[in-house]
Scaffold this motif. Structure first.
Motif, PDB file in Angstrom:
ATOM      1  N   TYR A 134       4.394   5.596   3.090  1.00 28.12           N
ATOM      2  CA  TYR A 134       3.687   6.853   3.315  1.00 28.12           C
ATOM      3  C   TYR A 134       4.506   7.970   2.678  1.00 28.12           C
ATOM      4  N   VAL A 135       3.859   8.830   1.905  1.00 26.64           N
ATOM      5  CA  VAL A 135       4.536  10.004   1.356  1.00 26.64           C
ATOM      6  C   VAL A 135       3.869  11.227   1.980  1.00 26.64           C
ATOM      7  N   PHE A 136       4.582  11.858   2.912  1.00 26.69           N
ATOM      8  CA  PHE A 136       4.037  13.021   3.620  1.00 26.69           C
ATOM      9  C   PHE A 136       4.454  14.306   2.929  1.00 26.69           C
ATOM     10  N   LEU A 137       3.534  15.240   2.803  1.00 30.47           N
ATOM     11  CA  LEU A 137       3.839  16.550   2.238  1.00 30.47           C
ATOM     12  C   LEU A 137       3.801  17.560   3.376  1.00 30.47           C
ATOM     13  N   LYS A 176       0.849  -1.193   0.000  1.00 32.85           N
ATOM     14  CA  LYS A 176       0.000   0.000   0.000  1.00 32.85           C
ATOM     15  C   LYS A 176       0.886   1.246   0.000  1.00 32.85           C
ATOM     16  N   SER A 177       0.485   2.245  -0.760  1.00 35.32           N
ATOM     17  CA  SER A 177       1.250   3.503  -0.731  1.00 35.32           C
ATOM     18  C   SER A 177       0.309   4.656  -1.049  1.00 35.32           C
ATOM     19  N   GLY A 178       0.606   5.801  -0.468  1.00 36.48           N
ATOM     20  CA  GLY A 178      -0.247   6.950  -0.727  1.00 36.48           C
ATOM     21  C   GLY A 178       0.334   8.241  -0.197  1.00 36.48           C
ATOM     22  N   MET A 179      -0.328   9.339  -0.532  1.00 32.00           N
ATOM     23  CA  MET A 179       0.168  10.674  -0.179  1.00 32.00           C
ATOM     24  C   MET A 179      -0.720  11.309   0.882  1.00 32.00           C
ATOM     25  N   ILE A 180      -0.074  11.900   1.873  1.00 32.91           N
ATOM     26  CA  ILE A 180      -0.786  12.529   2.985  1.00 32.91           C
ATOM     27  C   ILE A 180      -0.226  13.933   3.185  1.00 32.91           C
ATOM     28  N   SER A 181      -1.106  14.932   3.150  1.00 35.29           N
ATOM     29  CA  SER A 181      -0.682  16.319   3.359  1.00 35.29           C
ATOM     30  C   SER A 181      -0.752  16.684   4.835  1.00 35.29           C
ATOM     31  N   GLN A 184       5.048   0.829  -4.448  1.00 32.07           N
ATOM     32  CA  GLN A 184       5.676   2.006  -3.838  1.00 32.07           C
ATOM     33  C   GLN A 184       5.870   3.120  -4.864  1.00 32.07           C
ATOM     34  N   LEU A 185       5.809   4.348  -4.374  1.00 31.05           N
ATOM     35  CA  LEU A 185       5.936   5.520  -5.252  1.00 31.05           C
ATOM     36  C   LEU A 185       7.386   5.989  -5.346  1.00 31.05           C
ATOM     37  N   PHE A 186       8.177   5.673  -4.313  1.00 33.14           N
ATOM     38  CA  PHE A 186       9.584   6.106  -4.270  1.00 33.14           C
ATOM     39  C   PHE A 186      10.482   4.919  -3.958  1.00 33.14           C
ATOM     40  N   PRO A 187      11.762   4.967  -4.393  1.00 31.76           N
ATOM     41  CA  PRO A 187      12.698   3.882  -4.072  1.00 31.76           C
ATOM     42  C   PRO A 187      12.835   3.715  -2.553  1.00 31.76           C
ATOM     43  N   GLU A 188      13.212   2.512  -2.141  1.00 31.44           N
ATOM     44  CA  GLU A 188      13.237   2.163  -0.726  1.00 31.44           C
ATOM     45  C   GLU A 188      14.161   3.027   0.126  1.00 31.44           C
ATOM     46  N   ASP A 189      15.307   3.435  -0.432  1.00 27.08           N
ATOM     47  CA  ASP A 189      16.284   4.166   0.381  1.00 27.08           C
ATOM     48  C   ASP A 189      16.086   5.689   0.331  1.00 27.08           C
ATOM     49  N   MET A 190      14.997   6.128  -0.262  1.00 25.20           N
ATOM     50  CA  MET A 190      14.766   7.560  -0.414  1.00 25.20           C
ATOM     51  C   MET A 190      13.903   8.077   0.735  1.00 25.20           C
ATOM     52  N   ILE A 191      14.352   9.152   1.405  1.00 23.86           N
ATOM     53  CA  ILE A 191      13.534   9.686   2.505  1.00 23.86           C
ATOM     54  C   ILE A 191      12.955  11.062   2.171  1.00 23.86           C
ATOM     55  N   THR A 192      13.454  11.693   1.101  1.00 24.31           N
ATOM     56  CA  THR A 192      12.892  12.974   0.678  1.00 24.31           C
ATOM     57  C   THR A 192      13.130  13.177  -0.806  1.00 24.31           C
ATOM     58  N   ASP A 193      12.251  13.975  -1.449  1.00 22.66           N
ATOM     59  CA  ASP A 193      12.455  14.264  -2.873  1.00 22.66           C
ATOM     60  C   ASP A 193      13.270  15.546  -3.059  1.00 22.66           C
ATOM     61  N   GLN A 194      13.704  16.153  -1.952  1.00 21.86           N
ATOM     62  CA  GLN A 194      14.497  17.381  -2.077  1.00 21.86           C
ATOM     63  C   GLN A 194      15.924  17.039  -2.501  1.00 21.86           C
ATOM     64  N   PRO A 195      16.487  17.785  -3.464  1.00 23.22           N
ATOM     65  CA  PRO A 195      17.892  17.568  -3.812  1.00 23.22           C
ATOM     66  C   PRO A 195      18.768  17.863  -2.590  1.00 23.22           C
ATOM     67  N   GLU A 196      19.907  17.160  -2.495  1.00 24.10           N
ATOM     68  CA  GLU A 196      20.786  17.335  -1.332  1.00 24.10           C
ATOM     69  C   GLU A 196      21.205  18.790  -1.146  1.00 24.10           C
ATOM     70  N   ASN A 209       8.860  25.861   1.176  1.00 25.28           N
ATOM     71  CA  ASN A 209       8.525  24.952   0.087  1.00 25.28           C
ATOM     72  C   ASN A 209       7.689  23.789   0.595  1.00 25.28           C
ATOM     73  N   ARG A 210       7.095  23.053  -0.322  1.00 25.74           N
ATOM     74  CA  ARG A 210       6.471  21.794   0.064  1.00 25.74           C
ATOM     75  C   ARG A 210       7.587  20.756   0.128  1.00 25.74           C
ATOM     76  N   ILE A 211       7.686  20.071   1.250  1.00 23.32           N
ATOM     77  CA  ILE A 211       8.746  19.084   1.434  1.00 23.32           C
ATOM     78  C   ILE A 211       8.115  17.697   1.448  1.00 23.32           C
ATOM     79  N   CYS A 212       8.683  16.823   0.663  1.00 22.35           N
ATOM     80  CA  CYS A 212       8.154  15.475   0.543  1.00 22.35           C
ATOM     81  C   CYS A 212       8.987  14.535   1.428  1.00 22.35           C
ATOM     82  N   ALA A 213       8.324  13.846   2.370  1.00 23.68           N
ATOM     83  CA  ALA A 213       9.021  12.933   3.272  1.00 23.68           C
ATOM     84  C   ALA A 213       8.486  11.530   3.077  1.00 23.68           C
ATOM     85  N   VAL A 214       9.374  10.570   2.889  1.00 25.97           N
ATOM     86  CA  VAL A 214       8.961   9.196   2.579  1.00 25.97           C
ATOM     87  C   VAL A 214       9.251   8.282   3.768  1.00 25.97           C
TER      88      VAL A 214
END
Length: 297
Positions: free
Chosen positions: A56-59, A5-10, A175-187, A43-48
């Motif tokens: 869970y993909v939190f915005l 299961k995967s989804g986006m939560i604001s 899943q919407l994002f790769p397993e080792d990814m915790i944010t979509d923000q560039p480093e 900004n909107r920050i995406c946390a996985v």
């Protein structure tokens, strides 16, 4: 563990209710900057978060406030866009038994969209348990939330229960994002935000709100040390003097604190150099706002 299961939560709420603190607590790592000043997040920050068979993909969004600049307009717009096309909305509030303007506006938006919603009452470590009942009652009358949960994002109380609760709203799917990814923000964006957090921490009043940070160099040496050059922009020459401080003391303090957090985030040694430049009224210049990384997707 295979993700089923995967989804986006604001995560929405007024400035300073603890949205970024909660985001970091959910992820278990610092990816959103935190300060006790309102409007820290721009900004909107995406946390996985991957937990059990769920992703869970939190915005994490800026606080809903009355905009006074073009940057403010952009931030308010980010909040409004972030509640559309999500699987659930988490409204974060303080333990006050009164619904303010920003909360009423967000509840109106939730009703309009008909999205599942969870009321999360934060900062429960600051009040007596009896007071929570009045808060729950006030919000329960304003909207039929799918669930109401009291937590303390600061000390992690209720965070696991919140994830268990939110799992119910995630649709089945990969899943919407790769397993080792915790944010979509560039480093480099995370590094710029960490420097800005330290400006908010060390400087008074309006000055840190008029700052932006641009990473101009981000390169890795053969021995994995990272060279990071960053320019801090402020709106007035008088502010530049305050940011640099007597004999460069304030800039050194900000840079030292930032480097410690950046090294923890990157997991390696960082050589950080910072400069300060004046860009008058940049918060009302749409090109500069975009330049500093605040742009619509």
């Amino acid at each position: 563990m295979e993700i089923k299961k995967s989804g986006m939560i604001s995560i929405v709420g007024r400035p300073n209710v603890g949205k970024s603190t909660l985001t970091n607590a959910l992820v278990g790592e610092k990816i959103a900057i935190v300060s006790n000043k309102p409007q820290t997040t721009r900004n909107r920050i995406c946390a996985v978060v991957n937990r059990n068979d769920c992703q869970y993909v939190f915005l994490d969004t800026p606080g809903l406030h009355r905009a006074r600049t073009k940057l403010g307009d952009y931030m308010v717009n980010v909040v409004k866009q972030s509640v559309a096309d999500v699987d659930a909305i988490l409204l974060l509030v303080e333990p006050i038994p009164h619904i303010g303007g920003p909360e009423a506006e967000l509840i109106g938006r939730i009703k309009q969209l008909g999205v599942p919603s969870v009321l999360v009452i934060n900062k429960i470590d600051t009040v007596e348990k009896e007071q929570l009942l009045a808060v729950m009652q006030a919000y329960g009358q304003a909207h039929d939330f799918n669930a109401i949960l009291p937590i303390s994002a600061k000390n992690g109380e209720g965070v696991d229960e919140l994830l268990d609760l939110l799992a119910e709203f995630l649709p089945e799917g990969p899943q919407l994002f790769p397993e080792d990814m915790i944010t979509d923000q560039p480093e480099r964006q995370v590094c710029a935000e960490i420097i800005r957090e330290k400006l908010l921490l060390c400087l008074d009043k309006e000055i840190p709100h008029g700052t932006a940070v641009e990473v101009t160099r981000f390169s890795e040496r053969d021995n994995e040390i990272i060279d990071l050059d960053a320019t801090i922009y402020c709106e007035k020459a008088s502010h530049k003097g305050i940011i640099i401080g007597k004999g460069g003391a304030m800039l050194k303090k900000v840079s030292t604190l930032a480097r410690t957090d950046i090294e923890a985030f990157m997991g390696t040694k960082v050589f950080l150099q910072t400069w300060v430049k004046v860009k008058e009224n940049w918060r009302d210049n749409i090109n500069l706002i975009h330049n500093f990384g605040y742009k619509d997707e």
